[in-house]
Design an enzyme around this catalytic site. Structure first.
Site, PDB file in Angstrom:
ATOM      1  N   LYS A   1       0.837  -1.199   0.000  1.00 45.26           N
ATOM      2  CA  LYS A   1       0.000   0.000   0.000  1.00 45.26           C
ATOM      3  C   LYS A   1       0.872   1.250   0.000  1.00 45.26           C
ATOM      4  O   LYS A   1       1.884   1.312   0.702  1.00 45.26           O
ATOM      5  CB  LYS A   1      -0.911  -0.014   1.229  1.00 45.26           C
ATOM      6  CG  LYS A   1      -1.959   1.099   1.272  1.00 45.26           C
ATOM      7  CD  LYS A   1      -2.880   0.908   2.474  1.00 45.26           C
ATOM      8  CE  LYS A   1      -3.966   1.973   2.522  1.00 45.26           C
ATOM      9  NZ  LYS A   1      -4.901   1.769   3.654  1.00 45.26           N
TER      10      LYS A   1
ATOM     11  N   SER B   1      -9.731   1.651   2.999  1.00 44.13           N
ATOM     12  CA  SER B   1      -8.924   2.474   2.114  1.00 44.13           C
ATOM     13  C   SER B   1      -7.852   1.709   1.336  1.00 44.13           C
ATOM     14  O   SER B   1      -7.227   2.256   0.428  1.00 44.13           O
ATOM     15  CB  SER B   1      -8.239   3.577   2.928  1.00 44.13           C
ATOM     16  OG  SER B   1      -7.314   3.037   3.865  1.00 44.13           O
TER      17      SER B   1
ATOM     18  N   SER C   1      -9.995  -0.695   7.017  1.00 47.37           N
ATOM     19  CA  SER C   1      -9.374  -0.503   5.704  1.00 47.37           C
ATOM     20  C   SER C   1      -8.660  -1.727   5.144  1.00 47.37           C
ATOM     21  O   SER C   1      -8.318  -1.752   3.970  1.00 47.37           O
ATOM     22  CB  SER C   1      -8.404   0.684   5.745  1.00 47.37           C
ATOM     23  OG  SER C   1      -9.115   1.893   5.867  1.00 47.37           O
TER      24      SER C   1
END
Length: 470
Positions: free
Chosen positions: A81, A158, A182
């Site tokens: 990420k 997210s 997330s």
């Protein structure tokens, strides 16, 4: 063989590498070719490290050829990420306004994966500053859920790109972060496994913060075994992150000899009445939960319905208040600057923290600490609590209402309670969109959740399904 490799588990790929059935260079090339072909439509990656990934893969093959395999992760391609630093690489945390920023060090957790032989394919797309559950990013593009053939459906956020990358066979596993769901929301909506680790288990040094009180890193993978391996490698004391200094050392049993009946016999799984749900779930999600309960009971688990002394909705609101207050403290020096290209809804969420008084923040943190103690006490007679992952499946992008947060209804509580939570695939709706469930555990008892989750995945095949569009 190549057709199935991109969707194989890390456990299976590790075995193939160890036996010499495949090379890391071949495997890495396979993922890179798929990324080149599919990422323009899926938008899972923001950076791809073609040359460096192949160099790492060849180094792994050389080690193995000379008898120096580091461990089960050696030669396995992963995605990261874009809020975890990698020395010399970009780090934009999903923000167009941060384009061009470069890291001068590598996040501790990622450095540990690299030291274990992982091949880093690239950085994945995300919701700007990690603040949003739908997975949308209006300025850099919203990744496309690979299970939707007819329309652009949301990936969840997210950690949107990480979820899509694993589900679409663009990485063997990925790293996400979880402050209010997330890791678990995109895992649920993309039909993969996600582990929300207890805050402090994995160092956050070198990662962009959203909320220092609630943030955690976690793996997003094709199986529970894979998630356990990545967690064990990343976890542990780090002098750079005080959150790890008092966390217990967590060890997983990664042997694959256990009978699911032996694991689940005596396991106590809690349920709460639907009247305690913060939001109504779709009939298909309720049916998938009932089916999972039947499977767990069939293999020896005891399932008990408990009155729930906590309020999911209140915990969601308090968790959101802590996130907003701490996010505003982090971003306040530039969030008001309208000349910066920042998504309007993310800007609004961060700026809402300005209106939270010190007294309100202190009260929310006190409630957070009290809830953690109450949760640990309430869970003493249970091994896990089973609840839905999300109340709905992934919807088309045009149906998103950014003013609402339904996807976090069952996830934010995990952060507020300061505990471990495992998200696993548990079915599909009538339109073949994934359904997932969560197993809430106790703080730092990830190994127990992993044992239950692995037992479930030995007798179910939802986690082995592959989206048709890829």
């Amino acid at each position: 063989m190549g057709d199935n490799l991109p969707f194989a588990s890390i456990e299976a790929l590790s075995g193939k590498l160890e036996r010499g059935d495949i090379s890391s260079a071949h495997l890495t090339n396979l993922y890179l070719e798929r990324i080149d072909r599919l990422n323009p439509a899926l938008n899972a990656y923001v950076e791809v490290y073609h040359e460096a990934a192949l160099m790492q893969a060849r180094a792994s093959d050389q080690r193995r050829a000379h008898g120096y395999q580091i461990g089960p992760l050696d030669g396995i391609p992963l995605a990261v990420k874009d809020l975890c630093a990698i020395d010399g690489r970009g780090i934009a945390a999903g923000s167009k306004s941060w384009h061009g920023r470069r890291s001068e060090s590598t996040a501790t957790a990622i450095a540990r994966l690299i030291a274990a032989g992982a091949v880093i394919l690239g950085k994945t797309q995300m919701v700007e500053f990690a603040f949003g559950g739908w997975g949308t990013n209006p300025l850099l593009g919203t990744p496309r859920n690979p299970w939707s053939v007819s329309s652009h459906c949301i990936p969840g956020g997210s950690s949107s790109g990480s979820g899509v990358a694993v589900a679409a066979g663009l990485a063997a596993g990925a790293i996400g972060s979880d402050t209010g769901g997330s890791v678990r929301i995109p895992a649920t909506l993309n039909g993969i496994t996600g582990l929300k680790t207890t805050a402090g288990l994995i160092s956050l040094a070198g990662c962009c913060d959203l909320s220092k009180s609630l943030d955690s890193l976690g793996p997003m993978t094709r199986s529970v075994w894979d998630a356990a391996l990545l967690t064990q490698i990343m976890a542990g004391y780090d002098k750079l992150d005080p959150r790890t200094h008092h966390a217990p050392r967590v060890m997983f049993d990664l042997d694959d000899d256990e009978d699911p009946d032996d694991v689940l016999t005596g396991a106590v799984i809690g349920l709460i009445p639907p009247s305690s749900y913060p939001i109504e779930v779709s009939p298909e999600i309720a049916g998938a939960l009932d089916e999972m309960v039947s499977v767990l009971m069939e293999h020896g688990a005891t399932v008990i319905e408990q009155e729930f002394p906590f309020d999911f909705h209140e915990m969601m609101l308090l968790n959101g208040k802590i996130i907003s207050a701490e996010a505003y403290a982090l971003h306040r020096s530039y969030i008001h600057d309208e000349s910066l290209e920042i998504g309007p809804w993310v800007r609004r969420r961060i700026m809402s923290g300005r209106d939270i008084s010190a007294a309100e923040y202190i009260d929310a943190m006190a409630a957070h600490n009290n809830a953690k103690r109450a949760w640990a006490a309430w869970m003493r007679g249970m091994d896990a609590l089973l609840v839905p992952g999300t109340p709905i499946v992934a919807c088309p992008l045009e149906q998103v209402d950014e003013s609402e947060t339904p996807l976090a209804a069952f996830t934010r509580a995990g952060n507020f309670l300061g505990t471990s939570v495992l998200a696993v695939p548990a079915g599909f709706d009538g339109a073949s969109m994934p359904i997932g469930m969560q197993l809430y555990g106790k703080p730092f008892e990830e190994p127990l959740l992993v044992r239950i989750g692995r037992a479930y995945q030995r007798v179910s095949d939802w986690h082995r399904r592959v989206p048709a569009m890829v």
